[in-house]
Scaffold this active site. Structure first.
Site, PDB file in Angstrom:
ATOM      1  N   ASN A  24      -0.335   1.242   5.864  1.00 28.79           N
ATOM      2  CA  ASN A  24       0.869   0.575   4.724  1.00 28.79           C
ATOM      3  C   ASN A  24       1.490  -0.605   5.687  1.00 28.79           C
ATOM      4  OD1 ASN A  24       3.750   1.317   3.187  1.00 28.79           O
ATOM      5  ND2 ASN A  24       2.496  -0.609   2.962  1.00 28.79           N
ATOM      6  N   GLY A  25       1.462  -1.625   5.616  1.00 21.97           N
ATOM      7  CA  GLY A  25       2.155  -2.534   6.358  1.00 21.97           C
ATOM      8  C   GLY A  25       1.168  -3.889   6.861  1.00 21.97           C
ATOM      9  N   GLY A  34       0.557   0.190  -5.080  1.00 27.24           N
ATOM     10  CA  GLY A  34      -0.732  -0.492  -5.129  1.00 27.24           C
ATOM     11  C   GLY A  34      -1.734   0.013  -6.367  1.00 27.24           C
ATOM     12  N   TYR A  72      13.141  -3.321  -4.615  1.00 22.88           N
ATOM     13  CA  TYR A  72      11.891  -3.325  -5.656  1.00 22.88           C
ATOM     14  C   TYR A  72      10.941  -2.454  -5.388  1.00 22.88           C
ATOM     15  CZ  TYR A  72       7.670  -5.173  -7.454  1.00 22.88           C
ATOM     16  OH  TYR A  72       6.511  -5.177  -8.211  1.00 22.88           O
ATOM     17  N   CYS A  75       0.877  -1.147   0.131  1.00 30.05           N
ATOM     18  CA  CYS A  75       0.036   0.023   0.035  1.00 30.05           C
ATOM     19  C   CYS A  75       0.838   1.337  -0.053  1.00 30.05           C
ATOM     20  CB  CYS A  75      -0.838   0.205   1.173  1.00 30.05           C
ATOM     21  SG  CYS A  75      -2.075  -1.441   1.325  1.00 30.05           S
TER      22      CYS A  75
END
Ligand code: AMP
Length: 493
Positions: free
Chosen positions: A118-119, A43, A263, A17
């Site tokens: 996010n996570g 995302g 990445y 996210c």
């Protein structure tokens, strides 16, 4: 509706996210849409924005890309107000359902609150089971929702104290943005596994997953939100904005996720004070030093492998060429529906540039190998285009361990490195003439300038080493060594 209220049987979701929020700007929702657009790589399946106009909250949540919905002036008009926050998500398993799309919003005793995460939590399932057993009604299958429940149940006074109280009970990774009627709050987990930055646009505070979201709207980068830090930006009755910071979870050394550099993050972002592009190029330089090969041309697997391939070419003196061309207009849904179309998948996304490959000895550079599916298809494609030899050099180490913090790495047995005895066997399986990976120290040096400090690693690198930076309650608690729990943990978020 689901007949699986715990979200334990397949429609739970694993997420990657991006988050963004801005306080005190008349065009808050438009700026949020732009910020999310810059974070789209984090995302691609759904996006949402919540705004507050001084009287009420407004919410627009949609499946699809940011540009599919939030470029429509009608949608943005439905998000009035001087504060807004948004979220982009990519769920890798299970159905994508609208009620999982963030920001999640709830009306609580302390007023309305929206949160975007996010996570991944590593005790999310455990908390969720306890909450549901205690009578909580869950609307989504996202473990982010447990934070809303914990805020609702907290006995602390204000919304920000309750937010901190709730986050104190979760373990794992969070870069989280919350919005109340007067406050925009940014928080990072004690290890700082996922990134979050504080920005400023003409005195208006911003939280964003990456600096590229500040660049798109011409905002200044102020600083990283520290690991374990909670920053509260508040709009006062006279319109002034105050910013306060606290470290309520205790201090620890930061351990940012190395995969952000390998990445995940966009190459033009600066993460943890380091240029992602420079880190990737250094990975390629170190890779060329560690694993040289005689070849005619260095070819990146675009886009992830491109900066490392530039580094590899510079260091080795072998010419860099775009031997694979990426089609940027491939929608995920286009690839996925049927098996026959899926088989074309790689050709929709990548095609060989025969003129640069035919008759040559090719060094292919990719950022990472996870399952090995991409490599197999790309090697075959490069051979079909006439390559004489195909050598793969990977700009990160072998992945042996699943991730539980928000990166899409699969379970132990699906990882290529766990299916073969060594690189020779892996190369044979992929169809390459040779295969080599960057060492862990080569990666650490590329990112942070120094080798891994084994006593106190500077980053989290659990997918390479198995050294998880947090407890894994969902794994080691009730669900001990239950493989189903392991995969659910990864899927839930
Ligand atoms: P695989 O095909 O499973 O070996 O995946 C490796 C490829 O996927 C590489 O080309 C990477 O650029 C890309 N990749 C690596 N990590 C991720 C991730 N978390 N989500 C999506 N793609 C990824």
């Amino acid at each position: 509706m689901t007949d699986d209220p715990l979200g334990l049987h397949g429609d739970t979701l694993h997420e990657e996210c991006g988050v963004f929020g801005i306080l005190g700007h008349p065009e808050a929702a438009t700026l949020t849409a732009l910020g999310l657009h810059a974070l789209q790589h984090r995302g691609q399946e759904a996006a949402g924005i919540v705004s507050f106009d001084g009287r009420q909250f407004h919410s627009e949540r949609h499946l699809g890309l940011v540009g599919d919905h939030f470029t429509d002036p009608g949608v943005v008009k439905r998000l009035p107000g001087h504060m807004a926050m948004g979220h982009v998500r990519y769920s890798t398993t299970g159905e994508t359902i609208l009620r999982n799309v963030q920001p999640l919003f709830a009306e609580l005793e302390v007023g309305g609150i929206a949160i975007g995460h996010n996570g991944n939590f590593t005790n999310g399932l455990t908390l969720r089971r306890e909450l549901i057993a205690g009578g909580a009604i869950c609307q989504s299958t996202s473990d982010t929702e447990v934070v809303l429940h914990l805020i609702a149940r907290s006995r602390k006074k204000g919304s920000d104290e309750r937010f901190v109280d709730a986050l104190g009970q979760v373990e794992g990774a969070f870069a989280m943005v919350a919005m109340t009627r007067t406050k925009l709050i940014g928080a990072r987990d004690p290890n700082g596994i996922r990134p979050l930055v504080l920005g400023d646009l003409d005195g208006k505070p911003i939280f964003a997953s990456e600096t590229c979201a500040l660049d798109i709207i011409g905002a200044k980068f102020v600083r990283d939100v520290k690991n374990g830090e909670v920053i509260v930006a508040e709009i006062q009755a006279d319109g002034r904005i105050t910013i306060t910071s606290s470290m309520p979870f205790g201090q620890k050394p930061e351990r940012l996720c190395l995969f952000e550099y390998v990445y995940f993050a966009r190459p033009d972002s600066v993460v943890g004070g380091r240029s992602v592009y420079a880190a990737r190029k250094n990975m390629g330089i170190n890779l060329a030093k560690e694993h040289p090969v005689e070849a005619d041309v260095v070819v990146p697997v675009p886009d992830g492998g491109t900066p490392a391939a530039i580094g590899y070419a510079q260091q080795s003196g072998i010419p860099f060429e775009l031997g694979i061309i990426r089609n940027h207009y491939v929608g995920r849904t286009f690839i996925e529906p049927t098996q026959s179309i899926r088989a074309f998948g790689v050709k929709l996304k990548h095609s060989a540039n025969r003129a640069e490959i035919d008759g040559k000895r090719v060094v292919l550079i990719d950022d990472s190998i996870v399952r090995g599916t991409t490599s197999i298809k790309i090697v075959q494609m490069i051979r079909e285009a006439g390559a004489r030899e195909v050598h793969i050099r990977v700009a990160s180490p072998m992945i042996f361990h699943p991730d539980y913090y928000g990166i899409d790495t699969p379970d132990h047995d699906s990882l290529l490195a766990n299916q073969h005895a060594d690189v020779v066997a892996m190369a044979r399986y992929i169809g390459a003439d040779s295969l080599q990976f960057l060492s862990i120290d080569g990666l650490y040096q590329a990112v942070g300038g120094e080798a891994r400090n084994n006593a106190a690693p500077q980053f989290t690198d659990h997918y390479f080493t198995g050294d998880y930076p947090t407890t894994l309650t969902d794994l080691t608690g009730r669900g001990k060594s239950d493989p189903k729990t392991i995969s659910l943990m990864r899927e839930a978020s």
